[in-house]
Scaffold this active site. Structure first.
Site, PDB file in Angstrom:
ATOM      1  N   CYS A  18      13.536  11.206   6.751  1.00  0.00           N
ATOM      2  CA  CYS A  18      13.350  10.833   8.166  1.00  0.00           C
ATOM      3  C   CYS A  18      14.658  10.947   8.938  1.00  0.00           C
ATOM      4  CB  CYS A  18      12.793   9.438   8.266  1.00  0.00           C
ATOM      5  SG  CYS A  18      13.683   8.278   7.247  1.00  0.00           S
TER       6      CYS A  18
ATOM      7  N   GLY B 268      -4.178   3.270  -2.261  1.00  0.00           N
ATOM      8  CA  GLY B 268      -5.420   3.764  -1.674  1.00  0.00           C
ATOM      9  C   GLY B 268      -5.145   4.571  -0.435  1.00  0.00           C
TER      10      GLY B 268
ATOM     11  N   LYS C 289       0.873  -1.183   0.000  1.00  0.00           N
ATOM     12  CA  LYS C 289       0.000   0.000   0.000  1.00  0.00           C
ATOM     13  C   LYS C 289       0.908   1.230   0.000  1.00  0.00           C
ATOM     14  CE  LYS C 289      -1.831   3.095   2.079  1.00  0.00           C
ATOM     15  NZ  LYS C 289      -1.680   4.533   1.717  1.00  0.00           N
TER      16      LYS C 289
ATOM     17  N   GLU D  22       9.520  16.690  15.046  1.00  0.00           N
ATOM     18  CA  GLU D  22       9.901  16.630  13.636  1.00  0.00           C
ATOM     19  C   GLU D  22       9.088  17.648  12.849  1.00  0.00           C
ATOM     20  OE1 GLU D  22       8.693  13.102  11.400  1.00  0.00           O
ATOM     21  OE2 GLU D  22      10.793  12.928  10.836  1.00  0.00           O
TER      22      GLU D  22
ATOM     23  N   VAL E 218      -7.733   1.398   3.231  1.00  0.00           N
ATOM     24  CA  VAL E 218      -6.930   0.273   2.724  1.00  0.00           C
ATOM     25  C   VAL E 218      -5.817  -0.091   3.720  1.00  0.00           C
ATOM     26  CG1 VAL E 218      -5.337  -0.417   0.899  1.00  0.00           C
ATOM     27  CG2 VAL E 218      -7.452   0.744   0.318  1.00  0.00           C
ATOM     28  N   GLY E 219      -5.110   0.926   4.211  1.00  0.00           N
ATOM     29  CA  GLY E 219      -4.026   0.665   5.173  1.00  0.00           C
ATOM     30  C   GLY E 219      -4.568   0.008   6.435  1.00  0.00           C
TER      31      GLY E 219
ATOM     32  N   GLU F   5       9.296   2.051  10.939  1.00  0.00           N
ATOM     33  CA  GLU F   5      10.322   3.073  10.701  1.00  0.00           C
ATOM     34  C   GLU F   5       9.623   4.415  10.780  1.00  0.00           C
ATOM     35  OE1 GLU F   5      13.387   2.307  10.420  1.00  0.00           O
ATOM     36  OE2 GLU F   5      13.244   0.162  10.042  1.00  0.00           O
TER      37      GLU F   5
ATOM     38  N   GLY G  86      -4.788   5.464   3.526  1.00  0.00           N
ATOM     39  CA  GLY G  86      -4.328   4.790   4.733  1.00  0.00           C
ATOM     40  C   GLY G  86      -5.463   4.425   5.661  1.00  0.00           C
TER      41      GLY G  86
HETATM   42  P1  NAP Z   1       1.872   8.832   7.478  1.00  0.00           P
HETATM   43  O1  NAP Z   1       0.755   9.783   7.396  1.00  0.00           O
HETATM   44  O2  NAP Z   1       2.142   8.157   8.749  1.00  0.00           O
HETATM   45  O3  NAP Z   1       1.580   7.765   6.315  1.00  0.00           O
HETATM   46  C1  NAP Z   1       2.428   6.723   5.981  1.00  0.00           C
HETATM   47  C2  NAP Z   1       1.636   5.644   5.285  1.00  0.00           C
HETATM   48  O4  NAP Z   1       0.671   5.071   6.174  1.00  0.00           O
HETATM   49  C3  NAP Z   1       0.826   6.140   4.093  1.00  0.00           C
HETATM   50  O5  NAP Z   1       0.774   5.143   3.110  1.00  0.00           O
HETATM   51  C4  NAP Z   1      -0.538   6.360   4.722  1.00  0.00           C
HETATM   52  O6  NAP Z   1      -1.608   6.399   3.818  1.00  0.00           O
HETATM   53  C5  NAP Z   1      -0.624   5.168   5.636  1.00  0.00           C
HETATM   54  N1  NAP Z   1      -1.591   5.308   6.717  1.00  0.00           N
HETATM   55  C6  NAP Z   1      -2.103   6.444   7.259  1.00  0.00           C
HETATM   56  N2  NAP Z   1      -2.956   6.136   8.254  1.00  0.00           N
HETATM   57  C7  NAP Z   1      -2.988   4.795   8.359  1.00  0.00           C
HETATM   58  C8  NAP Z   1      -3.684   3.879   9.211  1.00  0.00           C
HETATM   59  N3  NAP Z   1      -4.508   4.298  10.170  1.00  0.00           N
HETATM   60  N4  NAP Z   1      -3.482   2.555   9.044  1.00  0.00           N
HETATM   61  C9  NAP Z   1      -2.634   2.110   8.106  1.00  0.00           C
HETATM   62  N5  NAP Z   1      -1.958   2.923   7.260  1.00  0.00           N
HETATM   63  C10 NAP Z   1      -2.122   4.255   7.394  1.00  0.00           C
HETATM   64  O7  NAP Z   1       3.252   9.469   7.084  1.00  0.00           O
HETATM   65  P2  NAP Z   1       3.547  10.414   5.860  1.00  0.00           P
HETATM   66  O8  NAP Z   1       2.931  11.726   6.171  1.00  0.00           O
HETATM   67  O9  NAP Z   1       3.195   9.769   4.603  1.00  0.00           O
HETATM   68  O10 NAP Z   1       5.152  10.460   5.934  1.00  0.00           O
HETATM   69  C11 NAP Z   1       5.865  11.355   6.717  1.00  0.00           C
HETATM   70  C12 NAP Z   1       6.347  10.714   8.016  1.00  0.00           C
HETATM   71  O11 NAP Z   1       7.045   9.500   7.772  1.00  0.00           O
HETATM   72  C13 NAP Z   1       7.344  11.552   8.770  1.00  0.00           C
HETATM   73  O12 NAP Z   1       7.017  11.589  10.141  1.00  0.00           O
HETATM   74  C14 NAP Z   1       8.676  10.842   8.592  1.00  0.00           C
HETATM   75  O13 NAP Z   1       9.641  11.031   9.555  1.00  0.00           O
HETATM   76  C15 NAP Z   1       8.267   9.446   8.512  1.00  0.00           C
HETATM   77  N6  NAP Z   1       9.265   8.664   7.791  1.00  0.00           N
HETATM   78  C16 NAP Z   1      10.072   7.790   8.464  1.00  0.00           C
HETATM   79  C17 NAP Z   1      11.037   7.049   7.798  1.00  0.00           C
HETATM   80  C18 NAP Z   1      11.905   6.064   8.494  1.00  0.00           C
HETATM   81  O14 NAP Z   1      12.499   5.233   7.837  1.00  0.00           O
HETATM   82  N7  NAP Z   1      12.013   6.073   9.788  1.00  0.00           N
HETATM   83  C19 NAP Z   1      11.181   7.214   6.435  1.00  0.00           C
HETATM   84  C20 NAP Z   1      10.361   8.126   5.783  1.00  0.00           C
HETATM   85  C21 NAP Z   1       9.403   8.839   6.472  1.00  0.00           C
HETATM   86  P3  NAP Z   1      -1.983   7.815   3.099  1.00  0.00           P
HETATM   87  O15 NAP Z   1      -1.037   7.893   1.972  1.00  0.00           O
HETATM   88  O16 NAP Z   1      -3.389   7.673   2.679  1.00  0.00           O
HETATM   89  O17 NAP Z   1      -1.790   8.894   4.109  1.00  0.00           O
END
Ligand code: NAP
Ligand code: MG
Length: 468
Positions: free
Chosen positions: A276, A198, A167, A375, A203-204, A242, A200
């Site tokens: 990140c 899709g 996803k 962050e 689908v997530g 992560e 999060g």
């Molecule tokens: P996010 O909102 O947490 O979303 C990450 C993924 O999870 C997306 O595919 C999202 O779908 C999905 N998602 C959202 N809610 C969910 C739920 N309740 N259940 C299952 N899946 C769900 O993060 P982001 O805004 O895309 O990315 C930025 C963040 O990622 C930052 O905090 C960054 O530090 C962190 N990050 C960490 C690393 C690492 O390796 N440690 C690497 C990169 C980024 P949608 O696309 O629909 O929102």
């Protein structure tokens, strides 16, 4: 790109629901792709489950061969992958090539190599340790490095013997479609790789709740990671998380200050600060504070911000309007609380379309201030002064995160002594290069588990100890 289907059970399945993809540099819609629903998740997980036994029995060599072929088929698509990354992330073309696409391909090739050397049985005294794939893996990825994030989950899962349901982030599905095309070219057995782009929240969430998903590998925010851990924990499914970071760059008095400061500004602004492991807190000796601010401001102002398609551009836009608002609010809030704006803090002149923001340096903040604790995920560096190495270490370790870090010193042993005491998953000394085989992941709120290299493959294995 116009795609109206999802990859489920080895076939492209059409869907009437869609996702629009926006180019963050132009605000234009550049692609319309299929959007999965929870019903598709059901089909995809069933297909993965059905493929699991045969994929395990294919054995490490066969699996590694197919993953090596995947690296080759991605290499064939390098130009298209770079174009997609520039378009959907807004990453400058040079960054898209090196930090996104080439690194991702290297990770897939590295996983194949590790898969070939995988020891599935090992003696320990009177025991034989049998290592087997954990089962069906759900891979949920963020938008910041779309291809890299997929590669770092899918390739190790596959070599370990786990079928995957992927996803990708809703903002950046184009790279995932190109990856799926490469998967289909290789000819993986049906159901071994499934793609369900899709939201999060449906689908997530459906993947995390699904009783037939044995492991959830998630990269994204700490907030969502916590929710996923709780949901998966309720049914005792494994997780690899992560999450975010607020990594420190510690400069010792005997370091080359200018090199250290410039490299830290580069790290904080790479990919518009949406990395990140970005070094977003610079900690310098009190005596060098003023000089460090001068170098940081000078370097930040020189960064060429603009059209990501232009080879001279060093920094493109942020991913979305919402992301830029979040960054702006964090910077404005810090300034309102007394931070000194040493550079940036504005929308660059002449860039009214697209979600651009200037490389920003903040000074004179207490290390406990939220701008230094939370962050921001934008091109913002916070600079602190330390009395001595102990004080620098306390500031470095003084956040709830622990993903990456850096130490700069003319004495590598001194740097090593500090690195050993940083509560973080990775530390680079004097700008040492990224190692694709080194375990990558976080302490504390930065996550659970490790990606990349042998440790990344281990995450997808279970152990049976047989005594004989
Ligand atoms: P996010 O909102 O947490 O979303 C990450 C993924 O999870 C997306 O595919 C999202 O779908 C999905 N998602 C959202 N809610 C969910 C739920 N309740 N259940 C299952 N899946 C769900 O993060 P982001 O805004 O895309 O990315 C930025 C963040 O990622 C930052 O905090 C960054 O530090 C962190 N990050 C960490 C690393 C690492 O390796 N440690 C690497 C990169 C980024 P949608 O696309 O629909 O929102
Ligand atoms: Mg999100």
């Amino acid at each position: 790109m116009n795609r109206d289907s999802l990859l489920i059970g080895g076939r492209w399945v059409t869907t009437s629901e869609s996702l629009e993809v926006e180019n963050p540099a132009t605000e234009d819609v550049i692609a319309v792709v299929g959007r999965a629903t929870p019903g598709h998740v059901e089909d995809a997980v069933r297909a993965a489950r059905a493929a699991a036994r045969a994929w395990e029995e294919a054995g490490p060599q066969r699996r590694a061969d197919l993953v090596a072929a995947l690296a080759d088929r991605l290499r064939d698509r390098r130009a298209a992958l770079i174009d997609a990354t520039v378009a959907e992330v807004g990453a400058p073309v040079t960054v898209a090539a090196e930090a996104h696409v080439d690194l991702a391909i290297e990770i897939v090739a590295s996983a194949a190599k590790i898969g070939r050397e995988l020891a599935t049985e090992e003696r320990l005294g009177t025991s034989v340790l049998v290592r087997r794939p954990v089962g069906v893996a759900a891979c949920i990825t963020p938008w910041n490095y779309p291809l890299y994030q997929l590669a770092a989950k899918v390739a190790p899962a596959l070599v370990a013997g786990c079928p995957v349901v992927v996803k990708p982030a809703e903002l950046t599905p184009m790279s995932a479609y190109l990856l799926a095309d490469a998967v289909q070219d290789v000819g993986f057995p049906a159901g071994v790789v499934n793609l369900v782009p899709g939201y999060g929240t449906d689908v997530g969430q459906a993947l995390v709740e699904h009783p037939d998903v044995d492991l959830v590998s998630f990269t994204g925010s700490t907030r969502v990671g916590r929710q996923i851990a709780a949901t998966a924990g309720a049914r005792l499914a494994r997780v690899c998380l992560e999450l975010g970071g607020k990594s420190a760059s510690v400069v010792c008095p005997d370091a080359d200050l200018e090199t250290a400061v410039r490299a830290t500004v580069d790290s904080a602004t790479l990919n518009s600060g949406q990395t990140c492991s970005a070094l977003t807190r610079l900690i310098v000796p009190r005596e060098a504070y003023a000089a460090a601010l001068d170098v940081a401001a000078d370097h930040a102002r020189r960064i060429v911000v603009g059209d990501p398609g232009d080879a001279a551009t060093q920094m493109g836009p942020l991913i979305s309007a919402a992301q830029r608002e979040q960054v702006r609010a964090a910077v404005d809030g810090a300034v309102a609380r007394g931070a000194r704006l040493v550079a940036g803090g504005t929308v660059p002149d002449g860039l009214d379309r697209g979600y651009f923001y200037t490389p920003t340096v903040l000074a004179d903040l207490d290390p406990a201030d939220s701008a230094s604790q939370d962050e921001i995920f934008g091109p913002v560096l916070v600079v602190h002064a330390a009395r001595d190495d102990e004080d620098a270490l306390a500031i470095a370790n003084g956040t709830r995160y622990g993903l990456a870090g850096a130490v700069w010193s003319g004495d590598e042993e001194r740097a090593m002594r500090l690195a050993r005491r940083m509560d973080t998953g990775q530390v680079d000394i004097n700008g040492a290069a990224f190692n694709v085989d080194a375990p990558f992941g976080g302490w504390k709120d930065s996550g659970v588990g490790r990606e990349l290299g042998p440790a990344g493959v281990e995450e997808y294995l279970e152990i049976t100890a047989v005594q004989r």
